[in-house]
Scaffold this active site. Structure first.
Site, PDB file in Angstrom:
ATOM      1  CG  ASP A   1       5.195  15.723  -3.061  1.00  0.00           C
ATOM      2  OD1 ASP A   1       4.753  15.451  -4.193  1.00  0.00           O
ATOM      3  OD2 ASP A   1       4.458  15.760  -2.047  1.00  0.00           O
ATOM      4  N   GLY A   2       7.784  14.068  -4.878  1.00  0.00           N
ATOM      5  CA  GLY A   2       7.663  12.925  -5.785  1.00  0.00           C
ATOM      6  C   GLY A   2       9.026  12.356  -6.141  1.00  0.00           C
ATOM      7  N   GLY A   3       9.406  11.292  -5.453  1.00  0.00           N
ATOM      8  CA  GLY A   3      10.633  10.575  -5.807  1.00  0.00           C
ATOM      9  C   GLY A   3      11.907  11.122  -5.189  1.00  0.00           C
TER      10      GLY A   3
ATOM     11  CE  LYS B   1       1.174  16.602  -0.847  1.00  0.00           C
ATOM     12  NZ  LYS B   1       0.424  15.393  -1.158  1.00  0.00           N
TER      13      LYS B   1
ATOM     14  CG  HIS C   1      -1.366  11.946  -3.821  1.00  0.00           C
ATOM     15  ND1 HIS C   1      -2.114  12.909  -3.213  1.00  0.00           N
ATOM     16  CD2 HIS C   1      -1.427  10.885  -2.980  1.00  0.00           C
ATOM     17  CE1 HIS C   1      -2.614  12.467  -2.076  1.00  0.00           C
ATOM     18  NE2 HIS C   1      -2.202  11.230  -1.898  1.00  0.00           N
TER      19      HIS C   1
ATOM     20  CE1 TYR D   1      -3.077   3.113   0.785  1.00  0.00           C
ATOM     21  CE2 TYR D   1      -1.715   3.393   2.751  1.00  0.00           C
ATOM     22  CZ  TYR D   1      -2.670   3.877   1.868  1.00  0.00           C
ATOM     23  OH  TYR D   1      -3.202   5.128   2.056  1.00  0.00           O
TER      24      TYR D   1
ATOM     25  N   PRO E   1       2.658  15.289   3.981  1.00  0.00           N
ATOM     26  CG  PRO E   1       0.676  16.066   2.997  1.00  0.00           C
ATOM     27  CD  PRO E   1       2.154  16.288   3.013  1.00  0.00           C
TER      28      PRO E   1
ATOM     29  CB  THR F   1      -4.353  17.240  -0.605  1.00  0.00           C
ATOM     30  OG1 THR F   1      -3.259  17.439   0.290  1.00  0.00           O
ATOM     31  CG2 THR F   1      -3.961  16.233  -1.668  1.00  0.00           C
TER      32      THR F   1
ATOM     33  CE1 TYR G   1      -6.282  14.103   0.233  1.00  0.00           C
ATOM     34  CE2 TYR G   1      -5.771  12.922   2.246  1.00  0.00           C
ATOM     35  CZ  TYR G   1      -5.541  13.175   0.906  1.00  0.00           C
ATOM     36  OH  TYR G   1      -4.551  12.493   0.249  1.00  0.00           O
TER      37      TYR G   1
ATOM     38  CB  SER H   1      -2.187  13.390   6.877  1.00  0.00           C
ATOM     39  OG  SER H   1      -3.365  12.906   6.265  1.00  0.00           O
TER      40      SER H   1
ATOM     41  CB  ALA I   1      -3.063   8.935   5.511  1.00  0.00           C
TER      42      ALA I   1
HETATM   43  C1  LIG Z   1       1.232   5.992   2.404  1.00  0.00           C
HETATM   44  C2  LIG Z   1       0.998   7.370   1.874  1.00  0.00           C
HETATM   45  C3  LIG Z   1       0.005   8.152   2.441  1.00  0.00           C
HETATM   46  C4  LIG Z   1      -0.207   9.446   1.974  1.00  0.00           C
HETATM   47  N1  LIG Z   1      -1.131  10.224   2.579  1.00  0.00           N
HETATM   48  C5  LIG Z   1      -1.326  11.492   2.161  1.00  0.00           C
HETATM   49  C6  LIG Z   1      -2.244  12.334   2.830  1.00  0.00           C
HETATM   50  O1  LIG Z   1      -2.864  11.969   3.814  1.00  0.00           O
HETATM   51  N2  LIG Z   1      -2.398  13.599   2.334  1.00  0.00           N
HETATM   52  C7  LIG Z   1      -1.720  14.053   1.240  1.00  0.00           C
HETATM   53  O2  LIG Z   1      -1.900  15.201   0.824  1.00  0.00           O
HETATM   54  N3  LIG Z   1      -0.821  13.275   0.620  1.00  0.00           N
HETATM   55  C8  LIG Z   1      -0.607  12.010   1.055  1.00  0.00           C
HETATM   56  N4  LIG Z   1       0.333  11.250   0.435  1.00  0.00           N
HETATM   57  C9  LIG Z   1       1.140  11.814  -0.652  1.00  0.00           C
HETATM   58  C10 LIG Z   1       2.408  12.506  -0.084  1.00  0.00           C
HETATM   59  O3  LIG Z   1       2.083  13.640   0.657  1.00  0.00           O
HETATM   60  C11 LIG Z   1       3.389  12.921  -1.171  1.00  0.00           C
HETATM   61  O4  LIG Z   1       2.725  13.763  -2.104  1.00  0.00           O
HETATM   62  C12 LIG Z   1       4.046  11.778  -1.928  1.00  0.00           C
HETATM   63  O5  LIG Z   1       4.234  10.660  -1.091  1.00  0.00           O
HETATM   64  C13 LIG Z   1       5.403  12.245  -2.464  1.00  0.00           C
HETATM   65  O6  LIG Z   1       6.066  11.255  -3.154  1.00  0.00           O
HETATM   66  P1  LIG Z   1       7.212  10.334  -2.499  1.00  0.00           P
HETATM   67  O7  LIG Z   1       6.512   9.325  -1.671  1.00  0.00           O
HETATM   68  O8  LIG Z   1       7.862   9.736  -3.703  1.00  0.00           O
HETATM   69  O9  LIG Z   1       8.132  11.226  -1.699  1.00  0.00           O
HETATM   70  C14 LIG Z   1       0.563   9.954   0.895  1.00  0.00           C
HETATM   71  C15 LIG Z   1       1.574   9.159   0.352  1.00  0.00           C
HETATM   72  C16 LIG Z   1       1.806   7.876   0.843  1.00  0.00           C
HETATM   73  C17 LIG Z   1       2.915   7.077   0.246  1.00  0.00           C
HETATM   74  C1  LIG Z   2      -6.194   7.334   2.688  1.00  0.00           C
HETATM   75  C2  LIG Z   2      -5.587   8.043   1.511  1.00  0.00           C
HETATM   76  C3  LIG Z   2      -6.517   9.073   0.934  1.00  0.00           C
HETATM   77  C4  LIG Z   2      -4.278   8.634   1.919  1.00  0.00           C
HETATM   78  C5  LIG Z   2      -3.485   9.041   0.723  1.00  0.00           C
HETATM   79  O1  LIG Z   2      -3.444  10.187   0.393  1.00  0.00           O
HETATM   80  C6  LIG Z   2      -2.748   8.047  -0.029  1.00  0.00           C
HETATM   81  O2  LIG Z   2      -2.788   6.851   0.291  1.00  0.00           O
HETATM   82  O3  LIG Z   2      -2.093   8.435  -1.010  1.00  0.00           O
END
Ligand SMILES: Cc1cc2nc3c(=O)[nH]c(=O)nc-3n(C[C@H](O)[C@H](O)[C@H](O)COP(=O)(O)O)c2cc1C
Ligand SMILES: CC(C)CC(=O)C(=O)O
Length: 373
Positions: A291-293, A236, A260, A31, A84, A162, A136, A113, A86
């Protein structure tokens, strides 16, 4: 789930991912790691960063060097913040409390988050570095304001809304692993949320369009929300320059260029690819995070060179948390900061302001894969 690690086990951020895979239950790891659809964007987030080269300058005096910067009037130790994420109690029993302690120790900011597994208040108590709250959007307008007031009252200094994931992307990896939220882990900040209206669908209606998306916010909602708070609001999940301009025009104080982590719509560009276009569209003064990677100090350097004020770190914080709790997150952040210092030193850039694409070479840089300094 916590194991005892030594510095030799985790030398870089990617090592934490490898170690987390061993300590996390398979479905939870899948996940966290997974992306949307065929994970094309997830992969591209990395390949696009890897494709950028740094052209270092030599013999510059960097002995006064520093990673310090200022974002929306706040002091930041380095241009790095925790994204953030979750339900962190899935990765470690202390969840966001441990992450907050680590962030404070390293003077790195954290975005909490809406779907945190601890209350915004209890996390805030442990967080002495910049603390922002991620919202959210909730269907009940007043409940959004209630959440914002709680964040204001407990000392959060910015709001991140977001907008890229009103519904999940197609999460086949998590589905194949039969992922479900473990018992006892809940969105504790939403427990007083008014009940959602129950939808009845006729056969010609779509459960997506007329169902889930009927709860999604629009520009009008976000413009309204911005007026409800004195906190600076950042949006975001921006990938299009026209949306960045729109965000600015409705009063947002910044945007987070983000897909994301490749978890929502697949096949969209990597954040690093669109970052320079977005920076150009909003001008030099507007706050742009990305963000991302991001997994290396050189990735932070590349993002700053291409127009980001700072980067957010998503998955690596949960991997480090799963492996070694607060100590793991603190260690991971320290690795990143020191890698950034090494990159800056060897590239001849003493300060964050020095990291930029030289105007003399921008015509060549527009090929997208070379950074001149
Ligand atoms: C397990 C998980 C949960 C996440 N939950 C949220 C969240 O609650 N709110 C949100 O804006 N982004 C959420 N994100 C996205 C992150 O904030 C972020 O944009 C993203 O993980 C960045 O990429 P990276 O994992 O490659 O650093 C989540 C990402 C992951 C992997
Ligand atoms: C429960 C999700 C909405 C949390 C999230 O942002 C994610 O898993 O990427």
């Amino acid at each position: 789930m916590t194991t005892s690690i030594t510095p030799i086990d985790a030398l870089c951020v990617a090592d934490y991912q490898r170690l987390a895979k061993d300590v996390l239950p398979h479905d939870i790891y899948e996940y966290i790691f997974g992306g949307g659809g065929d994970e094309i964007t997830l992969k591209h987030n990395r390949t696009a960063l890897d494709a950028i080269q740094l052209w270092p300058r030599v013999l510059n005096d960097v002995t006064h060097g520093t990673t310090m910067t200022s974002i929306l009037g706040e002091f930041w130790r380095s241009p790095i913040m925790l994204a953030p994420v979750a339900f962190q109690c899935m990765a470690h029993e202390e969840g966001e409390i441990a992450t907050a302690r680590a962030a404070s120790a390293l003077e790195i900011g954290m975005i909490v988050s809406t779907l945190a597994s601890h209350t915004v208040e209890s996390i805030s108590e442990k967080l002495t570095s910049p603390k922002w709250f991620q919202l959210y959007w909730q269907l009940d307008r007043d409940f959004n304001v209630e959440l914002v007031r709680r964040a204001e009252k407990s000392g959060y200094s910015a709001l991140v809304v977001t907008v890229d994931s009103a519904i999940h992307g197609i999460r086949n990896r998590a589905q194949r692993a039969n992922f479900v939220l473990p018992d006892g882990i809940t969105a504790v900040n939403l427990i007083n949320r008014p009940p959602l209206p129950s939808n009845a669908f006729t056969p010609d209606q779509s459960i997506i369009f007329q169902g889930m998306m009927s709860e999604a916010p629009t520009w009008k909602d976000i413009a309204w929300l911005i007026k409800q708070t004195s906190l600076p609001v950042l949006i975001k999940g921006i990938l299009h320059p026209a949306d960045a301009i729109k965000a600015k025009s409705i009063g947002a104080k910044g945007v987070v260029v983000s897909n994301h982590g490749g978890r929502t719509l697949d096949c969209v560009p990597s954040a690093i690819d669109v970052l320079p276009v977005i920076r150009q569209s909003v001008g030099g003064e507007f706050t742009v995070l990305m963000d991302g990677g991001v997994q290396r100090g050189t990735d932070v350097f590349k993002a700053v060179a291409l127009g980001a004020n700072a980067v957010l770190i998503g998955r690596p914080q949960v991997y480090a948390l799963a492996v070694a709790g607060a100590a793991g997150v603190a260690h991971m952040l320290r690795i990143l900061r020191e890698e950034l210092e090494v990159a800056m030193s060897l590239a001849g850039t003493a300060t964050i302001e020095d990291i930029k694409v030289s105007p003399a070479y921008t015509n060549i840089v527009s090929s997208g894969c070379v950074t001149y300094l």
